[in-house]
Design a protein around this motif. Structure first.
Motif, PDB file in Angstrom:
ATOM      1  N   ASN A   1      -9.556  -3.499  -4.722  1.00 51.82           N
ATOM      2  CA  ASN A   1     -11.104  -2.770  -4.816  1.00 51.82           C
ATOM      3  C   ASN A   1     -12.324  -3.478  -3.133  1.00 51.82           C
ATOM      4  N   TYR A   2     -12.704  -2.336  -2.928  1.00 48.51           N
ATOM      5  CA  TYR A   2     -13.952  -3.116  -2.475  1.00 48.51           C
ATOM      6  C   TYR A   2     -14.487  -3.237  -2.854  1.00 48.51           C
ATOM      7  N   PRO A   3     -15.414  -3.590  -3.594  1.00 50.60           N
ATOM      8  CA  PRO A   3     -16.832  -4.069  -3.692  1.00 50.60           C
ATOM      9  C   PRO A   3     -18.315  -4.245  -2.993  1.00 50.60           C
ATOM     10  N   PRO A   4     -18.850  -3.302  -3.637  1.00 49.07           N
ATOM     11  CA  PRO A   4     -19.932  -3.262  -2.548  1.00 49.07           C
ATOM     12  C   PRO A   4     -21.086  -4.277  -1.772  1.00 49.07           C
TER      13      PRO A   4
ATOM     14  N   VAL B   1     -18.832  -8.438   8.098  1.00 47.20           N
ATOM     15  CA  VAL B   1     -17.850  -8.348   7.314  1.00 47.20           C
ATOM     16  C   VAL B   1     -17.147  -7.950   6.856  1.00 47.20           C
ATOM     17  N   LYS B   2     -15.750  -7.327   7.378  1.00 52.32           N
ATOM     18  CA  LYS B   2     -15.356  -6.113   7.292  1.00 52.32           C
ATOM     19  C   LYS B   2     -14.319  -6.544   6.041  1.00 52.32           C
ATOM     20  N   GLY B   3     -13.933  -4.971   5.086  1.00 51.18           N
ATOM     21  CA  GLY B   3     -13.207  -4.592   4.213  1.00 51.18           C
ATOM     22  C   GLY B   3     -11.976  -4.896   4.087  1.00 51.18           C
ATOM     23  N   LEU B   4     -11.216  -5.014   5.479  1.00 50.85           N
ATOM     24  CA  LEU B   4     -10.191  -5.079   5.758  1.00 50.85           C
ATOM     25  C   LEU B   4     -10.105  -4.711   7.079  1.00 50.85           C
TER      26      LEU B   4
ATOM     27  N   ASP C   1     -11.884   8.865  -3.783  1.00 54.62           N
ATOM     28  CA  ASP C   1     -12.423  10.332  -3.318  1.00 54.62           C
ATOM     29  C   ASP C   1     -14.082  10.710  -3.151  1.00 54.62           C
ATOM     30  N   LYS C   2     -14.902   9.194  -3.727  1.00 58.18           N
ATOM     31  CA  LYS C   2     -16.099   9.032  -3.579  1.00 58.18           C
ATOM     32  C   LYS C   2     -16.897   7.744  -2.520  1.00 58.18           C
ATOM     33  N   VAL C   3     -15.964   7.294  -2.364  1.00 59.08           N
ATOM     34  CA  VAL C   3     -16.383   6.210  -1.754  1.00 59.08           C
ATOM     35  C   VAL C   3     -15.507   5.727  -0.021  1.00 59.08           C
ATOM     36  N   GLY C   4     -16.086   6.173   0.693  1.00 60.47           N
ATOM     37  CA  GLY C   4     -15.093   6.026   1.861  1.00 60.47           C
ATOM     38  C   GLY C   4     -15.128   5.038   2.980  1.00 60.47           C
ATOM     39  N   GLY C   5     -14.801   4.505   4.264  1.00 64.80           N
ATOM     40  CA  GLY C   5     -14.294   3.114   4.207  1.00 64.80           C
ATOM     41  C   GLY C   5     -13.489   2.653   5.895  1.00 64.80           C
ATOM     42  N   LEU C   6     -12.634   3.662   4.929  1.00 71.82           N
ATOM     43  CA  LEU C   6     -10.333   3.688   5.565  1.00 71.82           C
ATOM     44  C   LEU C   6     -11.142   4.502   7.222  1.00 71.82           C
TER      45      LEU C   6
ATOM     46  N   ARG D   1      -8.314  -0.035   9.983  1.00 71.77           N
ATOM     47  CA  ARG D   1      -9.279  -1.013   9.645  1.00 71.77           C
ATOM     48  C   ARG D   1     -10.096  -0.471   8.303  1.00 71.77           C
ATOM     49  N   VAL D   2     -11.250  -0.757   7.507  1.00 71.46           N
ATOM     50  CA  VAL D   2     -12.000  -1.154   5.867  1.00 71.46           C
ATOM     51  C   VAL D   2     -13.261  -1.155   6.565  1.00 71.46           C
ATOM     52  N   ILE D   3     -13.876  -0.184   6.382  1.00 71.61           N
ATOM     53  CA  ILE D   3     -15.764  -1.309   6.606  1.00 71.61           C
ATOM     54  C   ILE D   3     -15.558  -0.891   5.168  1.00 71.61           C
ATOM     55  N   ALA D   4     -16.487  -2.626   4.915  1.00 71.00           N
ATOM     56  CA  ALA D   4     -17.612  -2.316   3.357  1.00 71.00           C
ATOM     57  C   ALA D   4     -18.650  -1.433   3.367  1.00 71.00           C
ATOM     58  N   GLN D   5     -18.696  -0.956   2.194  1.00 70.95           N
ATOM     59  CA  GLN D   5     -19.430  -0.503   2.039  1.00 70.95           C
ATOM     60  C   GLN D   5     -20.972  -0.965   1.460  1.00 70.95           C
TER      61      GLN D   5
END
Length: 318
Positions: free
Chosen positions: A161-164, A171-174, A190-195, A235-239
């Motif tokens: 899980n990638y919290p707000p 800080v990258k999500g990953l 399917d609602k919160v992107g980032g990859l 990578r994953v961008i945190a939101q």
């Protein structure tokens, strides 16, 4: 800009089979990623996994994540962080031996759903590998056999899980990396992107889609295909708003599987063999310390160890 490749697996059973196989081929050669719809995993099961995952995070993981953020000072950083990720994760192992009954805090319904989901994903992974064999001109089952080792493949799931995040630019999500293993199957929010994946020097969003499974290729498929297919940096961008769910399952070679370019994909000239021969576990030990660095030096390091695996071939499937 090219559209992100979305593959409807049901079309393999129609007059559009040839065009669909061509889309898969293009995705593997030019993207390293594609997104599956109509993949055969029941949507009701996916909805259950998503609901139970989010409930589990709130009940058992959220407070631990907040404590980790506070301990590392990630909520007050002033400069970009290169040694930490903004993610809450735990790992499940399915094959060769499951550890799902040993994971603390997993409630019965979640264990049951993840076991059922893993069976569906394992079957899907093996079907996809055979489609890749067909496109590569390899005999059916070649990739499964190449992954098998003495105890079968490694198959496990990283539940994240990638919290707000207040500072996603710092800080990258990953952090950016390629995946070490074979075939990765991702059930994402399917609602919160980032990859995002890196293509032609640009970061491209992997679109969130309801009930899809995202496929990406790991380093081992690059080796076996002799570079025809590539593992791709992502990578994953945190939101700042919304918490993103990620359930990533990894269908990887067995620890003692011997990995090398398929002979059919290497021309007679030995110089056309672009990758070394190595034992998968040796690669994983190296990868553990170099995950967030470029993959090419990892392949070069394996060349230096090639003599160890040089006389080995694939282990026969019992």
């Amino acid at each position: 800009m090219e559209a992100f490749p979305i593959i409807d697996l049901q079309k393999l059973n129609t007059a559009e089979r040839s065009a669909t196989m061509e889309k898969i081929k293009d995705a593997c050669e030019n993207w390293g990623f594609f997104e599956l719809v109509n993949h055969g995993i029941p949507v009701e099961l996916m909805d259950t996994v998503e609901r139970l995952n989010k409930e589990h995070y709130k009940k058992f993981m959220e407070q631990k994540f907040k404590e980790m953020v506070a301990d590392k000072g990630l909520d007050a950083v002033q400069t970009e962080i290169s040694d930490a990720d903004w993610e809450s994760t735990f790992f499940l192992k399915h094959l060769p031996v499951s550890n799902i009954s040993e994971i603390p805090d997993l409630e019965h319904d979640f264990r049951k759903a993840m076991k059922e989901f893993a069976v569906g994903l394992e079957n899907l992974a093996e079907n996809i590998l055979d489609l890749l064999c067909e496109n590569l001109g390899l005999e059916k089952g070649y990739l499964k056999k190449a992954f098998y080792g003495s105890e079968g493949p490694n198959f496990g799931t990283k539940v994240s899980n990638y919290p707000p995040c207040p500072t996603p630019e710092l800080v990258k999500g990953l952090r950016a990396h390629t995946d070490a293993g074979g075939l990765i199957l991702l059930f994402q929010d399917d609602k919160v992107g980032g990859l995002q994946l890196l293509k032609d020097g640009r970061w491209i969003d992997v679109p969130p889609m309801h009930h899809s499974i995202v496929i990406n290729l790991g380093d081992q498929l690059e080796v076996i295909s002799n570079g025809k297919y590539k593992s791709v940096v992502h990578r994953v961008i945190a939101q700042t708003d919304g918490s993103r769910m990620s359930v990533a399952s990894f269908y990887n070679p067995g620890n003692d599987a011997v990995i090398y370019p398929a002979p059919e994909l290497v021309e007679e000239n030995a110089e056309d063999k672009k990758y070394p021969k190595f034992v998968f576990d040796d690669y994983m030990k190296l990868y553990a310390g170099l995950k967030f660095q470029e993959k090419e030096p990892r392949f070069e390091a394996m060349k230096a160890m090639e003599s160890r695996a040089g006389s080995l071939g694939p282990i026969p499937i019992a």
